[in-house]
Design an enzyme around this catalytic site. Structure first.
Site, mmCIF file in Angstrom:
data_model
loop_
_atom_site.group_PDB
_atom_site.id
_atom_site.type_symbol
_atom_site.label_atom_id
_atom_site.label_comp_id
_atom_site.label_asym_id
_atom_site.label_seq_id
_atom_site.Cartn_x
_atom_site.Cartn_y
_atom_site.Cartn_z
ATOM 1 N N GLY A 158 19.872 13.838 22.758
ATOM 2 C CA GLY A 158 21.227 13.632 22.269
ATOM 3 C C GLY A 158 21.963 14.891 21.882
ATOM 4 O O GLY A 158 22.904 14.836 21.086
ATOM 5 N N HIS A 187 25.652 25.020 21.392
ATOM 6 C CA HIS A 187 25.403 26.266 20.652
ATOM 7 C C HIS A 187 24.253 25.892 19.730
ATOM 8 O O HIS A 187 24.405 24.995 18.880
ATOM 9 C CB HIS A 187 26.674 26.693 19.889
ATOM 10 C CG HIS A 187 26.525 27.950 19.089
ATOM 11 N ND1 HIS A 187 27.502 28.934 19.058
ATOM 12 C CD2 HIS A 187 25.538 28.385 18.276
ATOM 13 C CE1 HIS A 187 27.119 29.910 18.264
ATOM 14 N NE2 HIS A 187 25.930 29.596 17.767
ATOM 15 N N HIS A 236 21.570 24.818 17.193
ATOM 16 C CA HIS A 236 21.714 24.529 15.770
ATOM 17 C C HIS A 236 20.523 23.726 15.313
ATOM 18 O O HIS A 236 19.926 22.958 16.080
ATOM 19 C CB HIS A 236 23.019 23.777 15.488
ATOM 20 C CG HIS A 236 23.230 22.585 16.363
ATOM 21 N ND1 HIS A 236 23.662 22.682 17.669
ATOM 22 C CD2 HIS A 236 23.029 21.264 16.126
ATOM 23 C CE1 HIS A 236 23.732 21.473 18.199
ATOM 24 N NE2 HIS A 236 23.348 20.594 17.290
HETATM 25 P P1 5GP Z 1 23.655 17.593 18.283
HETATM 26 O O1 5GP Z 1 24.048 16.186 18.644
HETATM 27 O O2 5GP Z 1 24.152 18.579 19.334
HETATM 28 O O3 5GP Z 1 22.217 17.787 17.946
HETATM 29 O O4 5GP Z 1 24.404 17.909 16.930
HETATM 30 C C1 5GP Z 1 25.753 18.232 16.863
HETATM 31 C C2 5GP Z 1 26.197 17.929 15.453
HETATM 32 O O5 5GP Z 1 27.446 18.572 15.247
HETATM 33 C C3 5GP Z 1 26.413 16.441 15.188
HETATM 34 O O6 5GP Z 1 25.561 16.014 14.122
HETATM 35 C C4 5GP Z 1 27.888 16.347 14.837
HETATM 36 O O7 5GP Z 1 28.145 15.418 13.808
HETATM 37 C C5 5GP Z 1 28.234 17.767 14.417
HETATM 38 N N1 5GP Z 1 29.617 18.148 14.657
HETATM 39 C C6 5GP Z 1 30.370 17.868 15.768
HETATM 40 N N2 5GP Z 1 31.598 18.382 15.626
HETATM 41 C C7 5GP Z 1 31.614 19.011 14.409
HETATM 42 C C8 5GP Z 1 32.632 19.742 13.716
HETATM 43 O O8 5GP Z 1 33.757 19.930 14.172
HETATM 44 N N3 5GP Z 1 32.289 20.234 12.497
HETATM 45 C C9 5GP Z 1 31.057 20.045 11.943
HETATM 46 N N4 5GP Z 1 30.837 20.562 10.733
HETATM 47 N N5 5GP Z 1 30.079 19.370 12.586
HETATM 48 C C10 5GP Z 1 30.365 18.862 13.807
HETATM 49 ZN ZN ZN Z 2 28.958 29.265 20.441
#
Ligand code: 5GP
Ligand code: ZN
Length: 114
Positions: free
Chosen positions: A93, A98, A100
């Site tokens: 998911g 980038h 994180h």
């Molecule tokens: P991934 O799904 O890639 O592991 O996690 C991405 C995370 O980034 C998600 O938990 C989502 O809620 C968070 N996220 C997406 N857009 C933003 C944003 O504009 N600001 C912040 N602080 N978090 C974001």
């Molecule tokens: Zn980046």
């Protein structure tokens, strides 16, 4: 990397609720928290995913866990427990490309994850 959301937050072009920053890492609150404590620990360097890590990134990535333990303490979840998670690729998911590290805590976390 003009179209990267997390580069924009790190560099101050987009709003982020930043809770930690140092020379190599920034941490901010997740905009859509999945737990009472949900922080994202993000290298300043744009690395798209875990698969893109290079040998030179080892110290940078090692530092993430040190920051995670500090933030867990600062946010009051160190003793009760917390989780550090990296989502990589579609089955996990990953939605932001980038790298994180999610720091989740403040509630019972199911295992295995969904
Ligand atoms: P991934 O799904 O890639 O592991 O996690 C991405 C995370 O980034 C998600 O938990 C989502 O809620 C968070 N996220 C997406 N857009 C933003 C944003 O504009 N600001 C912040 N602080 N978090 C974001
Ligand atoms: Zn980046």
């Amino acid at each position: 990397m003009s179209s990267c959301l997390f580069c924009d937050i790190i560099e101050g072009r987009a709003k982020g609720n930043i809770v930690h920053q140092d020379g190599s890492l920034v941490a901010f609150k997740d905009i859509n928290p999945k737990a009472p404590v949900h922080l994202l620990i993000v290298p300043r360097k744009h690395i798209a995913s875990l698969l893109d890590l290079q040998q030179d990134d080892r110290e940078l990535i090692g530092g993430v866990l040190t920051v995670a333990s500090k933030l867990a303490r600062d946010n009051g979840v160190a003793e009760e427990g917390f989780r550090v998670v990296v989502n990589s690729g579609p089955n996990a998911g990953q939605s932001v490309f980038h790298i994180h590290f999610h720091l989740l805590g403040g509630r019972r976390l199911g295992w295995p994850p969904g």
